[in-house]
Design a protein around this motif. Structure first.
Motif, mmCIF file in Angstrom:
data_model
loop_
_atom_site.group_PDB
_atom_site.id
_atom_site.type_symbol
_atom_site.label_atom_id
_atom_site.label_comp_id
_atom_site.label_asym_id
_atom_site.label_seq_id
_atom_site.Cartn_x
_atom_site.Cartn_y
_atom_site.Cartn_z
ATOM 1 N N GLU A 183 3.206 4.692 -1.536
ATOM 2 C CA GLU A 183 3.312 3.341 -1.006
ATOM 3 C C GLU A 183 2.190 2.462 -1.544
ATOM 4 N N TYR A 184 0.992 3.023 -1.612
ATOM 5 C CA TYR A 184 -0.143 2.264 -2.155
ATOM 6 C C TYR A 184 0.155 1.783 -3.572
ATOM 7 N N LEU A 185 0.616 2.692 -4.437
ATOM 8 C CA LEU A 185 0.921 2.295 -5.815
ATOM 9 C C LEU A 185 2.036 1.260 -5.865
ATOM 10 N N HIS A 186 3.021 1.398 -4.996
ATOM 11 C CA HIS A 186 4.113 0.423 -4.956
ATOM 12 C C HIS A 186 3.605 -0.940 -4.504
ATOM 13 N N PHE A 187 2.721 -0.951 -3.520
ATOM 14 C CA PHE A 187 2.189 -2.217 -3.016
ATOM 15 C C PHE A 187 1.386 -2.962 -4.076
ATOM 16 N N ILE A 188 0.663 -2.239 -4.925
ATOM 17 C CA ILE A 188 -0.125 -2.914 -5.963
ATOM 18 C C ILE A 188 0.687 -3.080 -7.252
ATOM 19 N N GLY A 189 1.946 -2.640 -7.221
ATOM 20 C CA GLY A 189 2.842 -2.860 -8.355
ATOM 21 C C GLY A 189 2.553 -2.010 -9.574
ATOM 22 N N ASP A 191 3.354 1.573 -9.650
ATOM 23 C CA ASP A 191 4.050 2.860 -9.605
ATOM 24 C C ASP A 191 4.863 3.112 -10.872
ATOM 25 N N ASN A 192 5.668 2.148 -11.278
ATOM 26 C CA ASN A 192 6.490 2.336 -12.481
ATOM 27 C C ASN A 192 5.652 2.315 -13.752
ATOM 28 N N GLU A 193 4.515 1.630 -13.680
ATOM 29 C CA GLU A 193 3.621 1.580 -14.830
ATOM 30 C C GLU A 193 2.942 2.924 -15.085
ATOM 31 N N LEU A 194 2.627 3.640 -14.012
ATOM 32 C CA LEU A 194 1.803 4.838 -14.138
ATOM 33 C C LEU A 194 2.567 6.147 -14.042
ATOM 34 N N LEU A 195 3.802 6.115 -13.516
ATOM 35 C CA LEU A 195 4.556 7.354 -13.336
ATOM 36 C C LEU A 195 5.986 7.207 -13.814
ATOM 37 N N GLU A 196 6.575 8.324 -14.163
ATOM 38 C CA GLU A 196 7.975 8.362 -14.547
ATOM 39 C C GLU A 196 8.570 9.690 -14.085
ATOM 40 N N HIS A 197 9.903 9.711 -13.965
ATOM 41 C CA HIS A 197 10.563 10.967 -13.623
ATOM 42 C C HIS A 197 10.369 11.965 -14.753
ATOM 43 N N SER A 198 10.159 13.198 -14.367
ATOM 44 C CA SER A 198 9.898 14.241 -15.348
ATOM 45 C C SER A 198 11.139 15.091 -15.557
ATOM 46 N N VAL A 199 11.346 15.509 -16.810
ATOM 47 C CA VAL A 199 12.440 16.435 -17.103
ATOM 48 C C VAL A 199 11.966 17.876 -16.942
ATOM 49 N N PHE A 200 10.669 18.049 -16.731
ATOM 50 C CA PHE A 200 10.094 19.386 -16.509
ATOM 51 C C PHE A 200 10.697 19.976 -15.248
ATOM 52 N N GLU A 221 -6.683 5.124 -9.797
ATOM 53 C CA GLU A 221 -6.055 4.543 -8.606
ATOM 54 C C GLU A 221 -6.059 5.529 -7.441
ATOM 55 N N PHE A 222 -6.002 6.823 -7.739
ATOM 56 C CA PHE A 222 -6.085 7.832 -6.674
ATOM 57 C C PHE A 222 -7.443 7.741 -5.973
ATOM 58 N N VAL A 223 -8.503 7.549 -6.746
ATOM 59 C CA VAL A 223 -9.832 7.379 -6.159
ATOM 60 C C VAL A 223 -9.881 6.098 -5.328
ATOM 61 N N GLY A 230 -5.448 3.590 2.388
ATOM 62 C CA GLY A 230 -4.590 3.966 3.497
ATOM 63 C C GLY A 230 -4.205 2.830 4.414
ATOM 64 N N TYR A 231 -4.840 1.667 4.226
ATOM 65 C CA TYR A 231 -4.603 0.528 5.110
ATOM 66 C C TYR A 231 -4.002 -0.638 4.320
ATOM 67 N N PRO A 232 -2.815 -1.114 4.707
ATOM 68 C CA PRO A 232 -2.167 -2.186 3.953
ATOM 69 C C PRO A 232 -3.048 -3.414 3.765
ATOM 70 N N GLU A 233 -3.758 -3.830 4.820
ATOM 71 C CA GLU A 233 -4.563 -5.050 4.716
ATOM 72 C C GLU A 233 -5.675 -4.891 3.701
ATOM 73 N N ALA A 234 -6.232 -3.674 3.608
ATOM 74 C CA ALA A 234 -7.277 -3.435 2.618
ATOM 75 C C ALA A 234 -6.713 -3.504 1.204
ATOM 76 N N VAL A 235 -5.467 -3.080 1.045
ATOM 77 C CA VAL A 235 -4.827 -3.126 -0.265
ATOM 78 C C VAL A 235 -4.622 -4.571 -0.713
ATOM 79 N N PHE A 236 -4.237 -5.435 0.219
ATOM 80 C CA PHE A 236 -3.900 -6.811 -0.134
ATOM 81 C C PHE A 236 -5.100 -7.757 -0.125
ATOM 82 N N SER A 237 -6.193 -7.388 0.527
ATOM 83 C CA SER A 237 -7.309 -8.311 0.696
ATOM 84 C C SER A 237 -8.528 -7.884 -0.118
ATOM 85 N N PRO A 238 -8.919 -8.674 -1.138
ATOM 86 C CA PRO A 238 -10.143 -8.359 -1.888
ATOM 87 C C PRO A 238 -11.379 -8.359 -0.986
ATOM 88 N N THR A 239 -11.379 -9.212 0.033
ATOM 89 C CA THR A 239 -12.517 -9.276 0.944
ATOM 90 C C THR A 239 -12.710 -7.956 1.669
#
Length: 484
Positions: A183-189, A191-200, A221-223, A230-239
């Motif tokens: 969800e975090y990666l999706h919120f910052i847009g 997810d599709n940039e950094l991951l893809e479905h694997s054929v493995f 981004e994991f760090v 873990g908190y939506p407001e922290a994801v959206f707010s630079p402050t």
């Protein structure tokens, strides 16, 4: 005490429900904010008219419960529900202090001349601010079977205990956990940039497979997720991101420790509770014992057990039981692991971490357990014996036998130094039902299958695994329409 005039209360209700005025230019709060992955299943339960129950949306502070409520209202309006059939009230608003739910509902009914058989959606936000709320809500559910009642609250301990005591058969509990890494990666847009479905095809546990397009960027981004994600407001707010300790510690942790839990359970020594939680937070992901906790925190052992039950009920920590090499549970478990439900709490208390921080190993384990908490039915344990340990063991069946296990690492060493896998081999040899290959998370090693001492292992970066678990659990939830 002077009684607040009825017209003032109604005026405030009108302000809180801007959709009643079709000419109003006020937008519904948060309607443009991205939706949590849980929204679809929550809305399905809410609109299921066969359920003659109130939906009680529970969870930690600041994970988006009120946002989900407003987005739910917007969805109802877009689906054609009459705006005057939707009622929202936050019990945290001072003007409503002490007012029974029946009286607030009565003002709404009177304003629009709603009868007992009307089809209404009634949202009571922050319901824990009303004493004995569960008695009032149960009475409303019984009195108005055609109304859909939705209540939210952050004081999860009160919500859980009281709903079980007084709301049996009347309430459906829905838990909204912190953000998953997905969800975090999706919120910052990204997810599709950094991951893809694997054929493995090495992945097990019946899950969709992903691989990193850029593992270094994904790990960065994991760090970030560990520090504040873990908190939506922290994801959206630079402050908020620039000072997570002020936001997360003061506005979330302190309010639970210093206000919610003491008021619910009559805790007089708040500093004692705070010392225990700080000790647990610092040791998140490590094994602890009652004796060591008592010595470190200065809290008596019998008090520690009671406080930990409170902290778990308030969604601050998760206690994981230990099993031995034979997958047997201890009758008197003096040692166990404690994980923060949201890894971002540790950074708020002790400072942000980097990928090289000594705490990364334990916090990686904390984050992965945090993803799994989104499935509360999963029977997860850790195995430890004299010569080894396995970090995650899933037990299944009526006899609770191990059927899969994961060794969590923030390191690529086990791929190069296979001797670090000896503990996994030793445990798996005693439990032939464990899925093969056994999963070992890494820092960067991906799509790798190796054989060691007659056993197959699969390596996957911890960040990819955390993402995969989050995606699959939410997908299963939404496809089955069940409450987790």
């Amino acid at each position: 005490m002077l009684e607040i005039a009825k017209e003032d209360i109604v005026a405030r209700l009108v302000f809180d429900n801007p959709w009643w005025d079709t000419n109003s230019k006020r937008k519904i709060p948060f309607e443009d904010q991205p939706r949590r992955g849980y929204f679809a299943s929550f809305q399905d339960i809410l609109t299921d008219t066969s359920l003659r129950r109130a939906v009680v949306l529970m969870g930690p502070r600041r994970v988006g419960k009120t946002v989900m409520v407003y987005q739910s209202i917007k969805t109802l309006l877009d689906a054609g529900v009459n705006a005057q059939n939707i009622f929202y009230v936050s019990l945290e608003t001072p003007i409503y202090t002490g007012l029974p739910l029946e009286k607030l509902l009565g003002h709404f009914q009177e304003k629009f001349d709603h009868g007992r058989d009307a089809e209404l959606y009634v949202y009571f936000d922050e319901v824990q601010y009303l004493p004995s709320w569960e008695i009032h809500l149960k009475s409303l559910v019984d009195s108005y079977p055609s109304y859909r009642f939705i209540a939210t609250g952050s004081a999860a301990a009160a919500l859980r205990l009281k709903s079980q005591e007084s709301g049996a058969g009347r309430f459906t509990d829905y838990v909204l956990p912190p953000l998953t890494f997905a969800e975090y990666l999706h919120f910052i847009g990204r997810d599709n940039e950094l991951l893809e479905h694997s054929v493995f095809d090495g992945f097990q546990q019946g899950r969709a497979n992903f691989k990193a397009k850029n593992i270094e960027e994904l790990n960065a981004e994991f760090v970030n997720y560990l520090n504040y994600g873990g908190y939506p407001e922290a994801v959206f707010s630079p402050t908020v991101r620039t000072d997570p300790s002020q936001y997360i510690k003061s506005d979330i942790i302190d309010k639970v420790l210093l206000r919610d839990l003491p008021s619910l359970y009559g805790i007089s020594d708040i500093q004692e509770l705070n010392r225990l939680f700080t000790t647990l937070a610092y040791n998140s992901g490590n094994e602890v014992s009652l004796n060591d906790l008592s010595k470190t925190s200065g809290v008596a052992k019998n008090t520690i057990n009671r406080y930990m039950e409170y902290l778990e009920a308030a969604f601050l920590i998760r206690r994981v039981e230990r099993i031995d090499q034979n997958a047997k549970r201890f009758k008197r478990a003096s040692a166990f692991k404690v994980y923060l439900n949201n890894p971002s709490m540790r950074a708020a208390l002790f400072g942000s971490i980097t990928a090289e921080s000594p705490a990364m190993g334990a916090l990686t384990e904390t984050a992965i357990y945090s993803q799994w908490q989104h499935n509360q039915q999963a029977e997860l344990f850790y195995a430890r014996w004299n010569s080894g340990e396995v970090d995650i063991v899933h037990m299944a069946g009526s006899d609770l036998k191990p059927n899969w296990a994961v060794e969590v690492k923030w390191s690529d060493r086990p791929y190069q130094s296979r001797g670090e896998l000896d503990n996994c081999v030793e445990f798996a040899q005693k439990h032939p039902n464990i899925s093969s290959p056994m999963l070992v998370t890494s820092r960067t090693i991906s799509d790798a299958l190796v054989s060691y001492k007659g056993m197959n292992f699969e390596f996957c970066p911890s960040s990819v695994y955390a993402y995969t678990v989050g995606v699959n659990l939410v997908h299963r939830l939404n496809s089955r329409h069940v409450v987790i």
